[in-house]
Design an enzyme around this catalytic site. Structure first.
Site, PDB file in Angstrom:
ATOM      1  N   GLU A 125       0.829  -1.192   0.000  1.00  0.00           N
ATOM      2  CA  GLU A 125       0.000   0.000   0.000  1.00  0.00           C
ATOM      3  C   GLU A 125       0.873   1.256   0.000  1.00  0.00           C
ATOM      4  OE1 GLU A 125      -4.187  -1.354   1.962  1.00  0.00           O
ATOM      5  OE2 GLU A 125      -2.655  -0.664   3.394  1.00  0.00           O
ATOM      6  N   CYS A 138       3.622   8.707   0.984  1.00  0.00           N
ATOM      7  CA  CYS A 138       4.162   7.754   1.963  1.00  0.00           C
ATOM      8  C   CYS A 138       4.455   6.448   1.232  1.00  0.00           C
ATOM      9  CB  CYS A 138       3.152   7.543   3.089  1.00  0.00           C
ATOM     10  SG  CYS A 138       3.745   6.452   4.403  1.00  0.00           S
ATOM     11  N   CYS A 145       6.765  -6.935   7.216  1.00  0.00           N
ATOM     12  CA  CYS A 145       7.799  -6.363   8.090  1.00  0.00           C
ATOM     13  C   CYS A 145       8.278  -7.434   9.064  1.00  0.00           C
ATOM     14  CB  CYS A 145       7.222  -5.168   8.858  1.00  0.00           C
ATOM     15  SG  CYS A 145       8.453  -4.155   9.706  1.00  0.00           S
ATOM     16  N   CYS A 149       6.210  -4.382  15.696  1.00  0.00           N
ATOM     17  CA  CYS A 149       5.833  -3.342  16.652  1.00  0.00           C
ATOM     18  C   CYS A 149       4.362  -3.544  17.012  1.00  0.00           C
ATOM     19  CB  CYS A 149       6.064  -1.957  16.061  1.00  0.00           C
ATOM     20  SG  CYS A 149       7.795  -1.646  15.639  1.00  0.00           S
ATOM     21  N   CYS A 152       1.389  -1.384  15.543  1.00  0.00           N
ATOM     22  CA  CYS A 152       1.415  -1.155  14.095  1.00  0.00           C
ATOM     23  C   CYS A 152       0.753  -2.314  13.359  1.00  0.00           C
ATOM     24  CB  CYS A 152       2.865  -0.994  13.630  1.00  0.00           C
ATOM     25  SG  CYS A 152       3.028  -0.729  11.844  1.00  0.00           S
ATOM     26  N   CYS A 383      -1.256   6.624   9.759  1.00  0.00           N
ATOM     27  CA  CYS A 383       0.002   6.088  10.268  1.00  0.00           C
ATOM     28  C   CYS A 383      -0.239   4.819  11.079  1.00  0.00           C
ATOM     29  CB  CYS A 383       0.679   7.156  11.133  1.00  0.00           C
ATOM     30  SG  CYS A 383       2.278   6.665  11.792  1.00  0.00           S
TER      31      CYS A 383
END
Length: 405
Positions: A125, A138, A145, A149, A152, A383
């Site tokens: 994305e 962005c 990943c 985290c 997230c 975010c």
């Protein structure tokens, strides 16, 4: 009310839709190559040595100034050379699977790329955030990943693969296409964009993935994006965000020369170990020392510390005072990010009054601490909300898929 566009319908613009990446899986991509590699590619299709410099500049101009996504558009290149290039290479855009538009004008694209070792095509994305006087893109650096985290959404998706330079630069090209930000292209009717200047004026490496775990590809892509004779997005308008890959922070300043953002989120090691697990390898002391010595950091070019506000977790005034103490001596600003919820998240956003008290304390200590206005929440584009459904196949399945292809 947010909008999802039907990309099977004709575009309401005077721009042909980009060819999907799946149409040219076997061809190397010219987009994302540096000038030397592009020159070698042209030499490989028979461009005479004495013409290489001129032809390299010519193709570079068509790719990054004119925004050509097809060799046929390169009208001042001979038909013979265009046919040779088309047979050997591609300049096609990533396939746009879905485009969503938020009520606040934020746009999110779901882009599909070739598998390149993942066993099946992969998706990421990319988000465009229009603001007064600028438009920020962005960009994602990885499919999934490794960092997990806990606040997230991307961290719930295992790493599938790194994005290559053409994957990375392709995100910028798609955004400029869809916004009409290349010459002779039209901005879609009703689009929320800056009133003047470039529609994509800023790039932030803050999308899916950890950019410093894909260092070489990100470095090459940002060199292309910042080239003054091409896309020409100034390095002062490019920011790379890291969760704290300490050994790569100094090289980022020396070799990329872009702005640095640190995904901080906690002021005590024991809490940051939980929220940002890479802290167990690179604790706060090491991370902050790397920031103090970041090349180019100054009061005119401060390091951004990102701090997501989690209710009852990291939002006390004692946390604010410790944040000020930790950052002493670092040219810094603090972006306070109200937590953006996502399905299954275990956290709540801090109360607004508490966020304002936190910001006031940090401001009084002399640090700018803007509260980031949530953008694109209704389309999960804010975010910490980005994620795709891509998964890496097991090795046996990947080999079988490659054999079948």
């Amino acid at each position: 009310m947010s909008v999802t566009l039907d990309l099977a319908a004709p575009l309401a613009r005077s721009v042909a839709p980009p060819r999907p990446a799946t149409a040219s899986l076997e061809k190397p991509h010219l987009v994302g190559m540096d000038r030397d590699a592009l020159s070698e590619a042209l030499r490989g299709v028979g461009v005479p040595e004495k013409q290489l410099r001129m032809r390299t500049s010519q193709i570079w101009h068509w790719l990054y100034v004119r925004g050509a996504s097809d060799f046929a558009a390169m009208r001042n290149v001979s038909r013979d050379l265009r046919e040779k290039l088309d047979a050997a290479f591609t300049v096609a855009r990533p396939e746009i699977v879905e485009e969503q538009i938020s009520t606040d004008g934020t746009r999110k694209w779901l882009l599909r790329y070739p598998s390149r070792g993942a066993g099946r095509p992969v998706e990421v994305e990319t988000v465009y955030i229009p603001e007064e006087g600028r438009g920020t893109l962005c960009v994602s650096s990885q499919v999934g990943c490794t960092l997990t985290c806990t606040f997230c959404h991307t961290g719930t998706q295992r790493l599938v693969r790194n994005l290559t330079p053409d994957d990375l630069v392709g995100q910028v090209m798609v955004a400029r296409d869809r916004l009409g930000d290349f010459p002779a292209q039209d901005t879609p009717d009703g689009a929320i964009v800056p009133a003047e200047g470039r529609l994509v004026s800023n790039v932030v490496m803050m999308g899916m993935g950890e950019p410093l775990y894909n260092y070489d590809n990100v470095r090459q892509a940002l060199a292309v994006v910042s080239d003054g004779d091409g896309l020409a997005i100034s390095r002062r308008r490019i920011t790379l965000s890291t969760s704290g890959v300490v050994p790569m922070i100094r090289p980022t300043g020396e070799e990329m020369g872009v702005g640095l953002a640190i995904s901080l989120h906690a002021v005590r090691d024991e809490l940051r170990d939980e929220l940002v697990p890479i802290n167990r390898k690179y604790p706060l002391k090491d991370l902050l020392e790397a920031c103090r010595t970041y090349p180019g950091a100054s009061n005119a070019r401060r390091i951004t510390f990102e701090y997501v506000m989690l209710k009852g977790v990291n939002d006390s005034l004692a946390d604010a005072r410790e944040l000020v103490r930790l950052l002493k001596g670092i040219p810094a600003k603090i972006n306070l990010i109200p937590f953006n919820p996502w399905p299954g998240s275990a956290y709540e956003c801090s109360d607004w009054d508490q966020i304002e008290r936190f910001a006031a304390l940090v401001n009084e200590a002399g640090y700018a601490s803007p509260i980031r206005t949530p953008r694109g929440r209704d389309i999960l584009a804010a975010c910490g909300q980005l994620k795709s459904e891509s998964e890496r196949l097991r090795k046996k399945e990947r080999l079988a898929a490659d054999a079948a292809a």
